[in-house]
Write an enzyme that holds these catalytic residues in place. Structure first.
Site, PDB file in Angstrom:
ATOM      1  N   LYS A   8       0.825  -1.080  -0.022  1.00  0.00           N
ATOM      2  CA  LYS A   8      -0.025   0.024   0.097  1.00  0.00           C
ATOM      3  C   LYS A   8       0.902   1.264   0.029  1.00  0.00           C
ATOM      4  O   LYS A   8       1.955   1.262   0.282  1.00  0.00           O
ATOM      5  CB  LYS A   8      -0.859  -0.081   1.220  1.00  0.00           C
ATOM      6  N   PRO A  90      10.069  -4.650  -0.441  1.00  0.00           N
ATOM      7  CA  PRO A  90      11.291  -4.077   0.477  1.00  0.00           C
ATOM      8  C   PRO A  90      10.508  -4.101   1.854  1.00  0.00           C
ATOM      9  O   PRO A  90       9.457  -3.673   2.250  1.00  0.00           O
ATOM     10  CB  PRO A  90      11.653  -2.905  -0.025  1.00  0.00           C
ATOM     11  N   ILE A  91      11.494  -4.491   2.901  1.00  0.00           N
ATOM     12  CA  ILE A  91      11.077  -4.468   4.174  1.00  0.00           C
ATOM     13  C   ILE A  91      11.658  -3.172   4.908  1.00  0.00           C
ATOM     14  O   ILE A  91      12.513  -2.399   4.491  1.00  0.00           O
ATOM     15  CB  ILE A  91      12.046  -5.602   4.928  1.00  0.00           C
ATOM     16  N   ALA A  93       9.842  -0.219   4.553  1.00  0.00           N
ATOM     17  CA  ALA A  93      10.053   0.855   3.198  1.00  0.00           C
ATOM     18  C   ALA A  93       8.819   1.638   3.211  1.00  0.00           C
ATOM     19  O   ALA A  93       8.642   2.452   2.228  1.00  0.00           O
ATOM     20  CB  ALA A  93      10.171  -0.167   1.929  1.00  0.00           C
ATOM     21  N   LEU A  95       5.684   0.718   3.006  1.00  0.00           N
ATOM     22  CA  LEU A  95       4.669   0.047   2.066  1.00  0.00           C
ATOM     23  C   LEU A  95       3.790  -1.075   2.731  1.00  0.00           C
ATOM     24  O   LEU A  95       2.977  -1.494   2.122  1.00  0.00           O
ATOM     25  CB  LEU A  95       5.485  -0.679   0.996  1.00  0.00           C
ATOM     26  N   GLY A  98       5.029  -6.456   5.330  1.00  0.00           N
ATOM     27  CA  GLY A  98       4.824  -7.409   6.437  1.00  0.00           C
ATOM     28  C   GLY A  98       3.462  -7.573   7.072  1.00  0.00           C
ATOM     29  O   GLY A  98       2.894  -8.787   7.286  1.00  0.00           O
ATOM     30  N   ALA A 100       0.705  -6.769   5.385  1.00  0.00           N
ATOM     31  CA  ALA A 100      -0.199  -7.575   4.182  1.00  0.00           C
ATOM     32  C   ALA A 100       0.161  -8.844   4.177  1.00  0.00           C
ATOM     33  O   ALA A 100      -0.752  -9.569   4.302  1.00  0.00           O
ATOM     34  CB  ALA A 100       0.368  -6.967   2.965  1.00  0.00           C
ATOM     35  N   ASP A 132      -1.219  -1.293  10.878  1.00  0.00           N
ATOM     36  CA  ASP A 132      -1.879  -1.118   9.606  1.00  0.00           C
ATOM     37  C   ASP A 132      -2.276  -2.493   9.140  1.00  0.00           C
ATOM     38  O   ASP A 132      -2.707  -2.720   7.729  1.00  0.00           O
ATOM     39  CB  ASP A 132      -0.929  -0.523   8.586  1.00  0.00           C
TER      40      ASP A 132
END
Length: 269
Positions: A8, A90-91, A93, A95, A98, A100, A132
């Site tokens: 995301k 990427p970890i 980052a 986004l 993890g 998700a 999240d």
């Protein structure tokens, strides 16, 4: 069973206040993008978790997918499974990769074993795993607030827009990102601003982390400027970084322009 947990982006990120529990209340729009991991769940003689692709720090027992399985197994008759994760997002980052993975593990276990876990209970499980995680249960654009784990539908449709995500490989911890933040309420209501033409967003839709992280990591600001120079309608850092994204009206191939970084590009749904 094979599923593809997606990343995301944050469109706007306001740090509103620090909570008594040490977390922060935020305001943000979370929007799904197609950059995905691959998560496979198969029956096995005993539970195991393994991963390939990008190396994941920590032990398998600490992975959120393992914790998702353990939570559900405490309440439902789950057989032992092997969870195999091919990590591409990427970890650290910004986004939510993890989160998700964990949310998709909840959904996949529920579907694969016909557990009939209610939507509300899936959200509750996800909230126990991370701020999240719950977003990825419905996995659709949302206005997120409190810790980012409470959300409501938002009338925002970017379907057909082209997005380019640039990850320069900088790992910025959440602790580091928040260390320079002075929480404050935004002058503009994000939900209202996002109804304006996307070309107006760059003047009003801010990520509060940029103000403190850009001076420390000038490369991040350079990437944002480069995205605008390439014609982005809107560009920003996602989450607490270090990934930046640009949204375009037309398809762009910027892999050569950002050859030193990890690039993902594709259409938004």
């Amino acid at each position: 069973m094979l599923v593809f947990p997606n990343a995301k982006i944050n469109i706007g990120l306001n740090i509103v206040e620090k909570r008594a529990d040490g977390y922060h209340n935020i305001e943000s729009c979370f929007y799904p993008v197609g950059w995905s991991d691959a998560l496979e769940i198969t029956l096995d003689e005993k539970f195991s978790f393994q991963s390939d692709g990008i190396a994941i720090p920590g032990n398998a027992s600490d992975n959120l997918c393992t914790k998702a399985y353990q939570m559900i197994a405490a309440d439902y008759p789950l057989p032992p499974v092997k969870i195999h994760l091919l990590k591409s997002i990427p970890i650290g980052a910004g986004l939510g990769g993890g989160s998700a993975d964990a949310a998709f593990a909840i959904k996949a276990l529920n579907q694969h074993f016909n557990l009939e876990i209610s939507f509300k209970k899936q959200l509750d499980y996800a909230r126990r795993l991370g701020s999240d995680c719950a977003f990825f249960i419905p996995n659709k654009p949302a206005y997120c607030f409190q810790k980012g784990d409470v959300f409501e539908d938002i009338d925002l449709n970017l379907k057909g827009k082209w997005i380019v995500l640039i990850n320069p490989g900088l790992h910025i911890s959440t602790v580091e990102a928040y260390s320079g933040i002075v929480p404050k309420r935004s002058v503009d209501d994000l939900r209202t601003v996002l109804k304006e033409p996307i070309e107006n967003w760059k003047y009003k839709v801010k990520n509060d982390f940029e103000a403190t992280l850009f001076p420390k990591y000038p490369l991040l600001e350079e990437i944002k400027k480069a995205l605008y120079n390439q014609g982005a309608l809107y560009a920003a850092m996602s989450g607490s970084g270090s990934t930046l994204f640009g949204i375009f009206d037309v398809e762009k191939d910027l892999t050569k322009h950002f050859a030193d970084f990890t690039v993902w590009q594709g259409l938004l749904d």
